[in-house]
Design a protein around this motif. Structure first.
Motif, PDB file in Angstrom:
ATOM      1  N   ILE A  95       0.838  -1.203   0.000  1.00 12.99           N
ATOM      2  CA  ILE A  95       0.000   0.000   0.000  1.00 12.99           C
ATOM      3  C   ILE A  95       0.875   1.255   0.000  1.00 12.99           C
ATOM      4  O   ILE A  95       0.577   2.240  -0.658  1.00 12.99           O
ATOM      5  CB  ILE A  95      -0.960   0.001   1.215  1.00 12.99           C
ATOM      6  CG1 ILE A  95      -2.043  -1.057   1.026  1.00 12.99           C
ATOM      7  CG2 ILE A  95      -1.583   1.382   1.423  1.00 12.99           C
ATOM      8  CD1 ILE A  95      -2.879  -1.310   2.257  1.00 12.99           C
ATOM      9  N   MET A  96       2.000   1.207   0.719  1.00  9.89           N
ATOM     10  CA  MET A  96       2.903   2.356   0.801  1.00  9.89           C
ATOM     11  C   MET A  96       3.767   2.502  -0.453  1.00  9.89           C
ATOM     12  O   MET A  96       4.508   3.465  -0.579  1.00  9.89           O
ATOM     13  CB  MET A  96       3.796   2.235   2.048  1.00  9.89           C
ATOM     14  CG  MET A  96       3.045   2.299   3.362  1.00  9.89           C
ATOM     15  SD  MET A  96       2.193   3.855   3.625  1.00  9.89           S
ATOM     16  CE  MET A  96       3.560   4.959   3.818  1.00  9.89           C
ATOM     17  N   HIS A  97       3.693   1.531  -1.380  1.00 12.73           N
ATOM     18  CA  HIS A  97       4.466   1.549  -2.624  1.00 12.73           C
ATOM     19  C   HIS A  97       5.966   1.636  -2.355  1.00 12.73           C
ATOM     20  O   HIS A  97       6.684   2.413  -2.996  1.00 12.73           O
ATOM     21  CB  HIS A  97       4.032   2.700  -3.544  1.00 12.73           C
ATOM     22  CG  HIS A  97       2.601   2.661  -3.906  1.00 12.73           C
ATOM     23  ND1 HIS A  97       2.081   1.706  -4.763  1.00 12.73           N
ATOM     24  CD2 HIS A  97       1.560   3.429  -3.520  1.00 12.73           C
ATOM     25  CE1 HIS A  97       0.780   1.907  -4.889  1.00 12.73           C
ATOM     26  NE2 HIS A  97       0.440   2.947  -4.143  1.00 12.73           N
ATOM     27  N   LEU A  98       6.438   0.835  -1.410  1.00 10.30           N
ATOM     28  CA  LEU A  98       7.857   0.802  -1.082  1.00 10.30           C
ATOM     29  C   LEU A  98       8.556  -0.278  -1.896  1.00 10.30           C
ATOM     30  O   LEU A  98       7.975  -1.319  -2.190  1.00 10.30           O
ATOM     31  CB  LEU A  98       8.047   0.529   0.415  1.00 10.30           C
ATOM     32  CG  LEU A  98       7.439   1.593   1.335  1.00 10.30           C
ATOM     33  CD1 LEU A  98       7.490   1.133   2.775  1.00 10.30           C
ATOM     34  CD2 LEU A  98       8.162   2.916   1.174  1.00 10.30           C
ATOM     35  N   ALA A  99       9.794  -0.035  -2.262  1.00 12.63           N
ATOM     36  CA  ALA A  99      10.569  -0.998  -3.040  1.00 12.63           C
ATOM     37  C   ALA A  99      11.082  -2.116  -2.130  1.00 12.63           C
ATOM     38  O   ALA A  99      11.285  -1.923  -0.937  1.00 12.63           O
ATOM     39  CB  ALA A  99      11.745  -0.298  -3.709  1.00 12.63           C
ATOM     40  N   TRP A 100      11.298  -3.289  -2.718  1.00 11.76           N
ATOM     41  CA  TRP A 100      11.824  -4.426  -1.962  1.00 11.76           C
ATOM     42  C   TRP A 100      12.927  -5.085  -2.752  1.00 11.76           C
ATOM     43  O   TRP A 100      12.750  -5.284  -3.947  1.00 11.76           O
ATOM     44  CB  TRP A 100      10.714  -5.445  -1.686  1.00 11.76           C
ATOM     45  CG  TRP A 100      11.154  -6.493  -0.739  1.00 11.76           C
ATOM     46  CD1 TRP A 100      11.588  -7.750  -1.035  1.00 11.76           C
ATOM     47  CD2 TRP A 100      11.251  -6.380   0.671  1.00 11.76           C
ATOM     48  NE1 TRP A 100      11.938  -8.423   0.082  1.00 11.76           N
ATOM     49  CE2 TRP A 100      11.742  -7.600   1.161  1.00 11.76           C
ATOM     50  CE3 TRP A 100      11.003  -5.357   1.578  1.00 11.76           C
ATOM     51  CZ2 TRP A 100      11.972  -7.830   2.514  1.00 11.76           C
ATOM     52  CZ3 TRP A 100      11.226  -5.597   2.912  1.00 11.76           C
ATOM     53  CH2 TRP A 100      11.693  -6.819   3.363  1.00 11.76           C
ATOM     54  N   PRO A 101      14.048  -5.430  -2.188  1.00 11.42           N
ATOM     55  CA  PRO A 101      14.448  -5.169  -0.811  1.00 11.42           C
ATOM     56  C   PRO A 101      14.732  -3.685  -0.597  1.00 11.42           C
ATOM     57  O   PRO A 101      15.029  -2.963  -1.546  1.00 11.42           O
ATOM     58  CB  PRO A 101      15.704  -6.003  -0.632  1.00 11.42           C
ATOM     59  CG  PRO A 101      16.276  -6.155  -1.968  1.00 11.42           C
ATOM     60  CD  PRO A 101      15.104  -6.117  -2.931  1.00 11.42           C
ATOM     61  N   PRO A 102      14.664  -3.244   0.672  1.00 12.90           N
ATOM     62  CA  PRO A 102      14.810  -1.824   0.956  1.00 12.90           C
ATOM     63  C   PRO A 102      16.195  -1.263   0.628  1.00 12.90           C
ATOM     64  O   PRO A 102      16.329  -0.101   0.382  1.00 12.90           O
ATOM     65  CB  PRO A 102      14.512  -1.690   2.439  1.00 12.90           C
ATOM     66  CG  PRO A 102      14.522  -3.057   2.984  1.00 12.90           C
ATOM     67  CD  PRO A 102      14.333  -4.019   1.847  1.00 12.90           C
ATOM     68  N   ALA A 103      17.218  -2.100   0.615  1.00 13.73           N
ATOM     69  CA  ALA A 103      18.571  -1.629   0.306  1.00 13.73           C
ATOM     70  C   ALA A 103      19.362  -2.790  -0.273  1.00 13.73           C
ATOM     71  O   ALA A 103      19.088  -3.948   0.028  1.00 13.73           O
ATOM     72  CB  ALA A 103      19.253  -1.101   1.563  1.00 13.73           C
TER      73      ALA A 103
END
Length: 109
Positions: A95-103
């Motif tokens: 929902i937050m549209h965050l990329a994966w993996p974060p780093a």
């Protein structure tokens, strides 16, 4: 709490302000998503009593058991492994549209 200097008090205040702003953003984005799509975050509340107004506290608690695995090698290299998210945190992450993996995997060697 005794912080010994005004600079430390100002630093702590800044960190608290940033945390509150991030929690507010999380709550706003998820509630907005629910209002636009009608799709609730399933499994956030016990006994499937999901509601359209989840709190930041409830959502952040779903991430409390997540752990990064950091492997230190004798030659000084490090690898960071990101385990897969469970279903409820994954819904919030999407929902937050965050990329994966974060780093990317870090290498200190």
């Amino acid at each position: 709490m005794w912080l010994h200097s005004p600079k430390r008090l100002a630093g702590l205040t800044l960190l608290i302000m940033i945390a509150v702003l991030l929690a507010g953003l999380l709550e706003y984005q998820v509630r907005r998503h629910v209002a636009h799509t009608g799709e609730l975050v399933r499994g956030l509340m016990p006994k499937n009593y999901d509601n359209p107004h989840p709190t930041a506290k409830k959502m952040l608690r779903t991430f409390q058991s997540y752990t990064l695995v950091i492997v230190h090698y004798p030659d000084g290299r490090e690898e960071i492994h990101y385990p897969k998210l469970r279903p409820v945190p994954q819904q919030i992450w999407d929902i937050m549209h965050l990329a994966w993996p974060p780093a990317p995997t870090l290498d200190s060697g």
